[in-house]
Design a protein around this motif. Structure first.
Motif, PDB file in Angstrom:
ATOM      1  N   SER A  91       0.619  -1.116  -0.064  1.00  0.00           N
ATOM      2  CA  SER A  91       0.268   0.447   0.223  1.00  0.00           C
ATOM      3  C   SER A  91       1.057   1.216  -0.008  1.00  0.00           C
ATOM      4  O   SER A  91       0.629   2.109  -0.366  1.00  0.00           O
ATOM      5  CB  SER A  91      -0.948   0.598   1.313  1.00  0.00           C
ATOM      6  OG  SER A  91      -1.393   1.338   1.222  1.00  0.00           O
ATOM      7  N   ILE A  92       1.910   1.103   0.711  1.00  0.00           N
ATOM      8  CA  ILE A  92       2.576   2.417   1.182  1.00  0.00           C
ATOM      9  C   ILE A  92       3.725   2.543  -0.123  1.00  0.00           C
ATOM     10  O   ILE A  92       3.909   3.649  -0.820  1.00  0.00           O
ATOM     11  CB  ILE A  92       3.818   2.683   1.975  1.00  0.00           C
ATOM     12  CG1 ILE A  92       2.551   2.408   3.189  1.00  0.00           C
ATOM     13  CG2 ILE A  92       4.773   3.259   1.857  1.00  0.00           C
ATOM     14  CD1 ILE A  92       3.980   2.071   4.549  1.00  0.00           C
ATOM     15  N   ALA A  93       4.002   1.623  -0.795  1.00  0.00           N
ATOM     16  CA  ALA A  93       4.590   1.474  -1.924  1.00  0.00           C
ATOM     17  C   ALA A  93       3.841   2.143  -3.557  1.00  0.00           C
ATOM     18  O   ALA A  93       3.982   1.988  -4.147  1.00  0.00           O
ATOM     19  CB  ALA A  93       5.391   0.398  -2.627  1.00  0.00           C
ATOM     20  N   LYS A  94       2.575   1.181  -3.165  1.00  0.00           N
ATOM     21  CA  LYS A  94       1.605   1.764  -4.340  1.00  0.00           C
ATOM     22  C   LYS A  94       2.019   1.107  -5.651  1.00  0.00           C
ATOM     23  O   LYS A  94       1.688   0.996  -6.307  1.00  0.00           O
ATOM     24  CB  LYS A  94       1.371   3.704  -5.110  1.00  0.00           C
ATOM     25  CG  LYS A  94       1.192   4.919  -3.527  1.00  0.00           C
ATOM     26  CD  LYS A  94       1.234   6.165  -4.515  1.00  0.00           C
ATOM     27  CE  LYS A  94       1.075   7.186  -3.271  1.00  0.00           C
ATOM     28  NZ  LYS A  94       1.340   7.476  -2.421  1.00  0.00           N
ATOM     29  N   ALA A  95       2.075  -0.122  -4.864  1.00  0.00           N
ATOM     30  CA  ALA A  95       2.644  -1.362  -5.958  1.00  0.00           C
ATOM     31  C   ALA A  95       0.530  -2.446  -5.819  1.00  0.00           C
ATOM     32  O   ALA A  95       0.725  -3.230  -5.248  1.00  0.00           O
ATOM     33  CB  ALA A  95       3.285  -1.803  -5.179  1.00  0.00           C
ATOM     34  N   SER A  96       0.402  -2.077  -6.506  1.00  0.00           N
ATOM     35  CA  SER A  96      -0.402  -2.733  -6.872  1.00  0.00           C
ATOM     36  C   SER A  96      -1.289  -3.946  -7.179  1.00  0.00           C
ATOM     37  O   SER A  96      -1.842  -5.361  -7.546  1.00  0.00           O
ATOM     38  CB  SER A  96      -2.203  -2.063  -7.665  1.00  0.00           C
ATOM     39  OG  SER A  96      -1.815  -1.501  -8.999  1.00  0.00           O
ATOM     40  N   LEU A  97      -0.221  -4.276  -8.199  1.00  0.00           N
ATOM     41  CA  LEU A  97       0.003  -5.647  -9.347  1.00  0.00           C
ATOM     42  C   LEU A  97       0.616  -6.788  -8.193  1.00  0.00           C
ATOM     43  O   LEU A  97       1.529  -6.926  -7.637  1.00  0.00           O
ATOM     44  CB  LEU A  97       1.461  -5.020 -10.641  1.00  0.00           C
ATOM     45  CG  LEU A  97       1.389  -6.428 -11.632  1.00  0.00           C
ATOM     46  CD1 LEU A  97       0.238  -6.349 -12.221  1.00  0.00           C
ATOM     47  CD2 LEU A  97       2.147  -5.785 -12.528  1.00  0.00           C
ATOM     48  N   CYS A  98      -0.019  -7.793  -8.710  1.00  0.00           N
ATOM     49  CA  CYS A  98      -0.112  -9.465  -7.541  1.00  0.00           C
ATOM     50  C   CYS A  98       0.581  -9.969  -8.204  1.00  0.00           C
ATOM     51  O   CYS A  98       0.016  -9.680  -9.634  1.00  0.00           O
ATOM     52  CB  CYS A  98      -0.761  -9.504  -7.045  1.00  0.00           C
ATOM     53  SG  CYS A  98      -1.174 -10.423  -5.290  1.00  0.00           S
ATOM     54  N   ASP A  99       1.606 -10.847  -7.919  1.00  0.00           N
ATOM     55  CA  ASP A  99       2.201 -12.386  -8.889  1.00  0.00           C
ATOM     56  C   ASP A  99       2.819 -13.746  -8.220  1.00  0.00           C
ATOM     57  O   ASP A  99       2.997 -13.277  -7.251  1.00  0.00           O
ATOM     58  CB  ASP A  99       3.509 -11.123  -9.329  1.00  0.00           C
ATOM     59  CG  ASP A  99       4.173 -11.808 -10.324  1.00  0.00           C
ATOM     60  OD1 ASP A  99       3.290 -12.262 -11.275  1.00  0.00           O
ATOM     61  OD2 ASP A  99       5.339 -12.079 -10.479  1.00  0.00           O
ATOM     62  N   LEU A 100       2.716 -14.070  -8.871  1.00  0.00           N
ATOM     63  CA  LEU A 100       3.214 -15.556  -8.496  1.00  0.00           C
ATOM     64  C   LEU A 100       4.783 -15.590  -9.130  1.00  0.00           C
ATOM     65  O   LEU A 100       4.910 -15.384 -10.039  1.00  0.00           O
ATOM     66  CB  LEU A 100       1.939 -16.725  -9.321  1.00  0.00           C
ATOM     67  CG  LEU A 100       0.528 -16.416  -8.687  1.00  0.00           C
ATOM     68  CD1 LEU A 100      -0.050 -17.505  -9.619  1.00  0.00           C
ATOM     69  CD2 LEU A 100       0.540 -16.876  -7.787  1.00  0.00           C
ATOM     70  N   CYS A 101       4.521 -16.673  -8.491  1.00  0.00           N
ATOM     71  CA  CYS A 101       6.357 -16.844  -8.797  1.00  0.00           C
ATOM     72  C   CYS A 101       6.538 -18.404  -8.687  1.00  0.00           C
ATOM     73  O   CYS A 101       6.446 -19.350  -7.635  1.00  0.00           O
ATOM     74  CB  CYS A 101       7.629 -16.351  -8.045  1.00  0.00           C
ATOM     75  SG  CYS A 101       9.333 -16.953  -8.153  1.00  0.00           S
ATOM     76  N   PHE A 102       6.724 -18.809 -10.057  1.00  0.00           N
ATOM     77  CA  PHE A 102       6.945 -20.550  -9.944  1.00  0.00           C
ATOM     78  C   PHE A 102       8.129 -21.389  -9.470  1.00  0.00           C
ATOM     79  O   PHE A 102       8.407 -22.524  -9.588  1.00  0.00           O
ATOM     80  CB  PHE A 102       6.542 -20.764 -11.412  1.00  0.00           C
ATOM     81  CG  PHE A 102       4.753 -20.083 -11.757  1.00  0.00           C
ATOM     82  CD1 PHE A 102       3.937 -21.154 -11.083  1.00  0.00           C
ATOM     83  CD2 PHE A 102       4.491 -19.755 -12.360  1.00  0.00           C
ATOM     84  CE1 PHE A 102       2.435 -20.516 -11.558  1.00  0.00           C
ATOM     85  CE2 PHE A 102       3.579 -18.813 -13.013  1.00  0.00           C
ATOM     86  CZ  PHE A 102       2.275 -19.615 -12.036  1.00  0.00           C
ATOM     87  N   GLY A 103       9.261 -20.495  -8.934  1.00  0.00           N
ATOM     88  CA  GLY A 103      10.597 -21.398  -8.955  1.00  0.00           C
ATOM     89  C   GLY A 103      10.513 -20.980  -7.430  1.00  0.00           C
ATOM     90  O   GLY A 103       9.610 -21.198  -6.955  1.00  0.00           O
ATOM     91  N   THR A 104      11.554 -21.947  -6.909  1.00  0.00           N
ATOM     92  CA  THR A 104      12.309 -22.167  -6.176  1.00  0.00           C
ATOM     93  C   THR A 104      11.686 -20.927  -4.636  1.00  0.00           C
ATOM     94  O   THR A 104      13.274 -19.903  -5.245  1.00  0.00           O
ATOM     95  CB  THR A 104      13.669 -22.903  -5.472  1.00  0.00           C
ATOM     96  OG1 THR A 104      13.480 -24.087  -6.522  1.00  0.00           O
ATOM     97  CG2 THR A 104      13.587 -22.437  -3.747  1.00  0.00           C
ATOM     98  N   PRO A 105      11.218 -20.883  -3.769  1.00  0.00           N
ATOM     99  CA  PRO A 105      11.638 -19.660  -3.286  1.00  0.00           C
ATOM    100  C   PRO A 105      12.624 -19.027  -2.573  1.00  0.00           C
ATOM    101  O   PRO A 105      13.107 -20.265  -2.321  1.00  0.00           O
ATOM    102  CB  PRO A 105       9.984 -19.957  -1.583  1.00  0.00           C
ATOM    103  CG  PRO A 105       9.062 -21.494  -2.307  1.00  0.00           C
ATOM    104  CD  PRO A 105      10.102 -21.617  -3.195  1.00  0.00           C
TER     105      PRO A 105
END
Length: 472
Positions: A91-105
């Protein structure tokens, strides 16, 4: 019942009285070192990050929106937290785009995290990357506290922030973006990313201020070091040629104290020596994926440029920012030298060359990226560099002036040749005047985000001092 209430009220009064009598122990300012790489002409800083704290080197980007760094390579911190979608960090960063990562966490690859779009402004590349938080540490600058000589820890208003006297300030949950090493292209060797000082909520100045509830003023000052190449008067005051001495960035409110190279016990206070002009917002950014949004860079209004008190002829429409974000003047640490739109450059260089011709200074073959180069043999020397006509930027508000002397207007190519340190930006440049880093070196430039103004000081060289002589 009444007596109990009176006793409770009396106890509260005693408690608040005691609280108010205690020193706040909040830092008045935070400091980062600055160094200049002589080959790339990039300026970098170092701060500590993660648990355990490890030093990281970052290229300084005055107009950068936030701090970003390579987290994929040798990053191991127990306090690293990805910015999960919907979190406060997102919210603070104003980053609304959400993502999935399919690699090793791992840091930089976590499911359901929001994304920021960091940009390498040196190479002109950008990409969406994971928002993250971690612990950082900066050195505190507080004369009152350091006088105690203690290594104690003091609790601040934000419970997780603590000061280690003589060591630094530990700040948790600092927001940055976590990238891969592919974004490091073109950055000076040994750096892991870029430190953005731009006008955003998560730029370093605003984020550090908010961490202390606003008690650390939302302003900062730059003092950029120069890299001296040849024996000059500057060398005579105690600086070796090819000096790589540090400059500083000061966040918050502190006196800008320096000492002259000939006397370390003498104090030079630059705190009251600024000429201030207003900062302006460019409504259209041209930075990578941020195109079309308001710019995070620092724009000012130049009304005219003078060469030895004589104004040059400039198309005034170029000096204003139009609705498309084109025109105006900005300040940059990414551009090593001041860049002028072609018609401004032509008028500027012709006027400067005419002044040197009148001084009987011979013109010599150009040395890229410069077109105006001169024989150094016939030029005199002053405390502020080679004796050439003074260049004066005149600002729109209240007839404020900023003078540029030889040390900042000229570049030493060899013991025999100096060149005018301004470059031609072409006819289709987006910003008409970009004041580059060379013109800012060895002076203090203060950016006050709260008051929306910038202050220019005179050169430290006038008093035989340099940025490396900052008194911690």
């Amino acid at each position: 019942m009444t007596s109990s209430l009176q006793l409770f009220t009396f106890s509260l009064l005693i408690f608040f009285s005691l609280c108010q009598s205690q020193p706040s122990h909040k830092p008045k300012a935070l400091v980062l070192p600055v160094s200049k790489d002589p080959s790339t002409l990039q300026y970098s800083t170092q701060l500590s990050l993660g648990t355990p704290l490890k030093p990281i080197n970052l290229v300084i980007d005055l107009g950068g929106r936030h701090l970003w760094m390579d987290c994929y390579t040798n990053y191991n911190s127990s306090t690293y937290q990805p910015g999960h979608c919907g979190s406060a960090a997102c919210s603070i960063a104003k980053a609304s785009l959400c993502d999935l990562c399919f690699g090793t966490p791992q840091p930089g690859c976590t499911n359901y995290t929001c994304l920021l779009d960091p940009e390498n402004t040196i190479a002109g590349v950008a990409g969406y990357q994971e928002v993250a938080t971690d612990v950082i540490s900066l050195q505190a600058l507080d004369k009152t506290m350091s006088d105690h000589g203690s290594w104690s820890q003091y609790q601040l208003s934000t419970p997780e922030i603590e000061i280690h006297i003589g060591r630094g300030v530990i700040i948790p949950k600092f927001i940055f973006s976590c990238t891969g090493d592919w974004l490091l292209r073109g950055l000076v060797n040994g750096t892991k990313g870029m430190a953005g000082l731009g006008k955003t909520q998560i730029g370093l100045p605003s984020q550090l201020s908010s961490m202390f509830g606003g008690s650390l003023p939302r302003k900062f000052a730059l003092c950029l070091p120069s890299t001296l190449r040849y024996t000059t008067k500057i060398g005579a005051i105690g600086l070796p040629s090819t000096s790589k001495a540090n400059g500083v960035i000061v966040f918050g409110d502190a006196p800008y104290l320096f000492y002259p190279s000939y006397n370390k016990s003498k104090v030079i206070d630059r705190s009251q020596s600024f000429s201030y002009t207003n900062l302006y917002i460019n409504p259209v950014s041209f930075a990578g994926v941020y195109q079309g949004r308001p710019s995070a860079e620092y724009f000012i209004a130049v009304k005219s440029i003078m060469i030895d008190t004589k104004p040059i002829s400039i198309n005034s429409t170029l000096l204003s920012i139009n609705k498309k974000g084109i025109g105006g003047t900005k300040i940059s640490t990414i551009d090593p030298y001041t860049v002028l739109e072609s018609s401004i450059y032509k008028a500027f260089t012709e006027a400067f060359a005419e002044e040197l011709k009148a001084m009987k200074i011979s013109k010599v073959a150009p040395v890229a990226p410069f077109t105006e180069c001169f024989s150094r043999r016939m030029l005199g020397f002053t405390m502020v560099g080679v004796d050439v006509p003074v260049i004066t930027f005149v600002f729109r508000n209240q007839n404020v002036y900023w003078k540029v002397y030889g040390a900042n207007s000229m570049v030493e190519i060899s013991p025999e040749v100096v060149c005018l340190g301004f470059v031609d930006g072409g006819l289709d440049t987006k910003t008409s005047i970009v004041i580059g880093a060379h013109q800012l070196e060895e002076s203090v430039v203060e950016f006050d985000l709260a008051s929306s103004k910038v202050g220019f000081s005179s050169s430290l060289l006038e008093e035989e001092a340099v940025c490396a002589n900052f008194m911690f």
